[in-house]
Design a protein around this motif. Structure first.
Motif, PDB file in Angstrom:
ATOM      1  N   LYS A 203       9.159  72.744  42.468  1.00  0.00           N
ATOM      2  CA  LYS A 203       9.959  72.540  41.508  1.00  0.00           C
ATOM      3  C   LYS A 203      11.193  71.910  42.090  1.00  0.00           C
ATOM      4  N   LYS A 204      10.872  70.898  43.190  1.00  0.00           N
ATOM      5  CA  LYS A 204      12.088  70.226  43.909  1.00  0.00           C
ATOM      6  C   LYS A 204      12.191  68.891  43.234  1.00  0.00           C
ATOM      7  N   ARG A 205      13.297  68.620  43.200  1.00  0.00           N
ATOM      8  CA  ARG A 205      13.977  67.140  42.615  1.00  0.00           C
ATOM      9  C   ARG A 205      13.690  66.112  43.650  1.00  0.00           C
ATOM     10  N   LEU A 206      13.065  65.103  43.496  1.00  0.00           N
ATOM     11  CA  LEU A 206      12.776  64.131  44.680  1.00  0.00           C
ATOM     12  C   LEU A 206      13.517  62.747  44.402  1.00  0.00           C
ATOM     13  N   LEU A 207      13.817  62.115  45.355  1.00  0.00           N
ATOM     14  CA  LEU A 207      14.471  60.723  45.385  1.00  0.00           C
ATOM     15  C   LEU A 207      13.483  59.908  46.313  1.00  0.00           C
ATOM     16  N   LEU A 208      12.901  59.133  45.692  1.00  0.00           N
ATOM     17  CA  LEU A 208      11.838  57.890  46.486  1.00  0.00           C
ATOM     18  C   LEU A 208      12.658  56.733  46.680  1.00  0.00           C
ATOM     19  N   ILE A 209      12.625  56.517  47.911  1.00  0.00           N
ATOM     20  CA  ILE A 209      13.129  54.908  48.086  1.00  0.00           C
ATOM     21  C   ILE A 209      12.197  54.008  48.415  1.00  0.00           C
ATOM     22  N   LEU A 210      12.297  52.953  47.503  1.00  0.00           N
ATOM     23  CA  LEU A 210      11.207  51.646  47.642  1.00  0.00           C
ATOM     24  C   LEU A 210      12.018  50.528  48.206  1.00  0.00           C
ATOM     25  N   THR A 211      11.502  50.255  49.618  1.00  0.00           N
ATOM     26  CA  THR A 211      12.503  49.341  50.285  1.00  0.00           C
ATOM     27  C   THR A 211      11.737  47.755  50.004  1.00  0.00           C
ATOM     28  N   ASP A 212      12.721  47.095  49.266  1.00  0.00           N
ATOM     29  CA  ASP A 212      12.242  45.725  48.973  1.00  0.00           C
ATOM     30  C   ASP A 212      13.419  44.679  49.326  1.00  0.00           C
ATOM     31  N   VAL A 213      13.108  43.960  50.370  1.00  0.00           N
ATOM     32  CA  VAL A 213      12.368  44.011  51.716  1.00  0.00           C
ATOM     33  C   VAL A 213      12.956  44.883  52.853  1.00  0.00           C
ATOM     34  N   CYS A 214      12.031  45.333  53.699  1.00  0.00           N
ATOM     35  CA  CYS A 214      12.651  45.965  54.884  1.00  0.00           C
ATOM     36  C   CYS A 214      12.925  44.746  56.020  1.00  0.00           C
ATOM     37  N   LYS A 215      13.473  45.265  57.324  1.00  0.00           N
ATOM     38  CA  LYS A 215      13.942  44.617  58.618  1.00  0.00           C
ATOM     39  C   LYS A 215      12.853  43.348  58.737  1.00  0.00           C
ATOM     40  N   THR A 216      11.564  43.803  58.710  1.00  0.00           N
ATOM     41  CA  THR A 216      10.363  42.793  59.155  1.00  0.00           C
ATOM     42  C   THR A 216       9.670  42.286  57.810  1.00  0.00           C
ATOM     43  N   GLY A 217      10.470  42.353  56.781  1.00  0.00           N
ATOM     44  CA  GLY A 217       9.768  41.654  55.422  1.00  0.00           C
ATOM     45  C   GLY A 217       8.906  42.424  54.434  1.00  0.00           C
ATOM     46  N   LEU A 218       8.680  43.609  54.759  1.00  0.00           N
ATOM     47  CA  LEU A 218       7.920  44.423  53.881  1.00  0.00           C
ATOM     48  C   LEU A 218       8.475  44.893  52.490  1.00  0.00           C
ATOM     49  N   ILE A 219       7.490  45.015  51.450  1.00  0.00           N
ATOM     50  CA  ILE A 219       7.740  45.957  50.623  1.00  0.00           C
ATOM     51  C   ILE A 219       6.983  47.326  50.545  1.00  0.00           C
ATOM     52  N   PHE A 220       7.933  48.340  50.727  1.00  0.00           N
ATOM     53  CA  PHE A 220       7.119  49.580  51.148  1.00  0.00           C
ATOM     54  C   PHE A 220       8.043  50.913  50.663  1.00  0.00           C
ATOM     55  N   PRO A 221       7.431  51.790  50.183  1.00  0.00           N
ATOM     56  CA  PRO A 221       5.665  52.068  49.880  1.00  0.00           C
ATOM     57  C   PRO A 221       5.393  50.845  48.852  1.00  0.00           C
ATOM     58  N   GLY A 222       3.965  51.260  48.604  1.00  0.00           N
ATOM     59  CA  GLY A 222       3.610  50.394  47.378  1.00  0.00           C
ATOM     60  C   GLY A 222       4.220  50.381  46.190  1.00  0.00           C
ATOM     61  N   ILE A 223       4.404  49.434  45.436  1.00  0.00           N
ATOM     62  CA  ILE A 223       5.408  49.584  44.159  1.00  0.00           C
ATOM     63  C   ILE A 223       4.490  50.478  43.287  1.00  0.00           C
TER      64      ILE A 223
END
Length: 493
Positions: A203-223
Motif C-alpha cells: 500500500k505504498k504511494r510511489l513517485l516515479l521520476i521519468l528523466t527526459d533527458v539526463c546528463k548524457t542524453g537518455l530518456i530513462f526509464p522507458g516512457i
C-alpha cells in the motif's frame, strides 16, 4: 528607504552557494560568470549557461522597472505582481492556455523544485535514475533532507538533516552498464516492475521520476513502462518528468501534461538563462488531488508563498517574502524563450542535423575520442512524434591518450576533469578563445579504467543564432575547434 539592489547583485541572490561567485575568479560553481562572456564558446548547456547579452539586457530592464515601482509600492506587492506576470507569460510561451488548466510553481533550482514536490506529495517511495545522471543533491531532496549547508530563502541549513517530519525511501536505477552503454530496456522494465509490484502490495504511494533527458542524453526509464505502471495503479503512483534540461518541444511538453505527469523545468540549461531558475508545471488532475495539502514550515527554507499558484494551500505555512534574484534570472531566461518560441520545425531541424553530423564525424574519425552511445529519442508512447526534440542535442564522449606505440589509453576521471578545466582557460596570450563544455559525467569503465564523459551541447540561443547562415557555420566551426583544443591539452597532461 534602502536603494534597490543592482542587477549584478540580484542575479546572484536568492539561491544557495552554488551561484555565489568565487572572489578570485568571478565564476560560480558551474564555471559561469555573472556577466556575459563574449570570449567564451558556450557548449556546456547540459550543466549550466552563462547569461547572454540579451538576457542581461532583459534582467536590467526588469530591475529598473521594479526600482521605479518600489518608490510608490511595497516590494512584496511588486514581487507578487511580477511573479504572476511571469507565470502567465511562461505558460503561454510553453504553448499552454487557460483552457489547459496547468499551473506553474517557481523555485530557485531543479533540486529545489524536486524537494518541494516531495514535501508536497510525501510519497512513501521514490524511484529515479542513477544520481550521477542528474542533479547531485536530488537524492537527498527526494528523501526529505536538506541537500546543502545553505538554502534559497533561509540561509544556513543542516545538510543531511530532515526538512520536516516526513521521510521518504529512495531507490535508484542504473541507466548504463559498466561499459557505459545504455542498459537493455527490457531489463530496466523488469527491475522497475518488480520494485513497483512489491511497493503497491504494501500500500505504498510511489513517485516515479521519468528523466527526459539526463546528463548524457537518455530518456530513462522507458516512457512506455512508466505510462503502463501509472495507468495500472493510478491511485498509488504519481509521475514527474525531470525535464530540467528543457530539451522538449511544445508538443512533447503538452503530451506529458495530458498524461497527468508533472514536469520539472529550468531556464538555465538548454534555454540559456543564468544558473538557478526552476519551474514545476502541475496538470489539472494533480492540482485537484493535492491542492488542499499544506507544506510543513521546514519548506520555508526553499519557497515563498507567492512562488506558488493562487489557491494552493501548500503555501499557507510559507512566509510571503520576495526573491527578486529568481525573478531576474527567469526574466533573462524568458528573453531567450521568447526568441526560441518563434522558430518552427523547418528552422530548427536542419541545423540540428548539420551539427550532429559534423560533431559525430569528428568523434568517429579521431582516435582520441569515443562517442557515448544513446538510443533514439522516442516519445511516441505519449503521442509526441515528428518534433525537433527527436534530434540529439547532447553529445557525450570519452577521451583517449594515444601512446607512442599507437595504443589508446582512456583518460582517468581526474584527467578528464583537468581537460574540462583547461578548456576554460586561454590557449596562450594570442588566443583568447575559451571553451565551456558540459561537466564530466561518470560513464563506467574503459579498459579497466573508470572514466568520465565530457559533453558538447546545443542550446536554444545557438538555434536562434543559427538562423543566419554565417552564424550557423561559425557555431559548428567553433564546436569542432573545441576538439582540436582538447587534443592540444591531452599532450600537456
Amino acid at each position: 528607504m534602502k536603494e534597490f539592489p543592482a542587477t549584478i547583485d540580484l542575479l546572484v541572490s536568492g539561491g544557495d552557494s552554488r551561484i555565489t561567485p568565487n572572489p578570485q575568479t568571478g565564476l560560480n560553481k558551474y564555471g559561469c560568470s555573472t556577466l556575459p562572456d563574449n570570449e567564451l564558446t558556450a557548449l556546456g548547456s547540459s550543466t549550466a549557461s552563462v547569461i547572454s547579452l540579451r538576457g542581461m539586457t532583459a534582467a536590467q530592464a526588469l530591475r529598473n522597472r521594479c526600482a521605479q515601482l518600489v518608490l510608490q509600492d511595497t516590494q512584496q506587492h511588486i514581487y507578487d505582481q511580477q511573479i504572476r506576470a511571469l507565470r502567465s507569460e511562461f505558460l503561454s510561451l510553453c504553448g499552454l492556455s487557460e483552457e489547459d488548466k496547468v499551473d506553474a510553481l517557481f523555485a530557485a533550482s531543479g533540486t529545489d523544485i524536486h524537494l518541494l514536490l516531495a514535501q508536497w506529495l510525501q510519497p512513501d517511495l521514490t524511484v529515479m535514475i542513477d544520481p550521477a545522471e542528474t542533479g547531485s543533491g536530488l537524492a537527498a531532496a527526494l528523501q526529505g533532507k536538506h541537500f546543502s549547508s545553505d538554502s534559497t530563502c533561509a540561509g544556513g541549513t543542516p545538510e543531511g538533516a530532515a526538512v520536516s517530519d516526513w521521510r521518504g525511501e529512495l531507490l535508484t536505477l542504473a541507466a548504463r552498464s559498466q561499459d557505459g552503454k545504455p542498459r537493455d530496456i527490457a531489463s530496466v522494465d523488469a527491475e522497475l516492475l518488480k520494485i513497483v509490484e512489491q511497493a503497491v502490495k504494501t500500500k505504498k504511494r510511489l513517485l516515479l521520476i521519468l528523466t527526459d533527458v539526463c546528463k548524457t542524453g537518455l530518456i530513462f526509464p522507458g516512457i512506455a513502462s512508466i505510462k503502463k505502471l501509472q495507468q495500472r495503479w493510478p491511485d498509488q503512483i504519481q509521475v514527474v518528468v525531470d525535464a530540467c534540461q528543457f530539451r522538449l518541444s511544445k508538443q512533447s511538453l503538452r503530451a506529458y501534461l495530458v498524461h497527468h505527469f508533472c514536469v520539472a523545468l529550468t531556464g538555465s540549461k538548454f534555454l540559456g538563462g543564468p544558473t538557478f531558475s526552476g519551474a514545476l508545471l502541475i496538470p489539472h488532475l494533480v492540482a485537484n488531488i493535492c491542492q488542499e495539502r499544506i507544506l510543513h514550515e521546514g519548506a520555508r527554507a526553499y519557497s515563498h508563498s507567492a512562488d506558488w499558484p493562487s489557491g494552493y494551500k501548500a503555501s499557507l505555512n510559507l512566509h510571503p517574502g520576495t526573491n527578486f534574484g529568481l525573478l531576474l534570472r527567469w526574466e533573462a531566461a524568458m528573453a531567450e524563450l521568447r526568441e526560441f518560441a518563434q522558430l518552427n520545425e523547418q528552422q530548427i531541424r536542419p541545423f540540428l542535423q548539420a551539427f550532429r553530423k559534423a560533431v559525430s564525424d569528428r568523434i568517429q574519425h579521431d582516435p582520441h575520442f569515443e562517442a557515448v552511445s544513446n538510443p533514439a529519442l522516442d516519445r511516441s508512447e505519449i503521442g509526441s512524434a515528428g518534433n525537433w526534440d527527436e534530434e540529439q542535442t547532447i553529445f557525450p564522449f570519452v577521451i583517449y591518450r594515444i601512446l607512442s606505440n599507437g595504443e589508446k589509453r582512456p583518460l582517468t576521471r581526474s584527467e578528464s576533469a583537468k581537460v574540462y578545466q583547461e578548456l576554460q582557460q586561454p590557449a596562450d596570450a594570442q588566443q583568447h578563445r575559451r571553451f565551456q563544455l558540459g561537466q564530466p559525467v561518470l560513464c563506467g569503465e574503459r579498459m579497466g579504467t573508470p572514466v568520465s564523459a565530457l559533453r558538447i551541447c546545443i542550446s536554444a540561443p545557438m538555434l536562434v543564432s543559427a538562423q543566419e547562415k554565417l552564424s550557423a557555420e561559425k557555431i559548428i566551426t567553433e564546436a569542432l575547434l573545441a576538439f582540436e583544443r582538447i587534443v592540444e591539452i591531452i599532450d600537456t597532461l
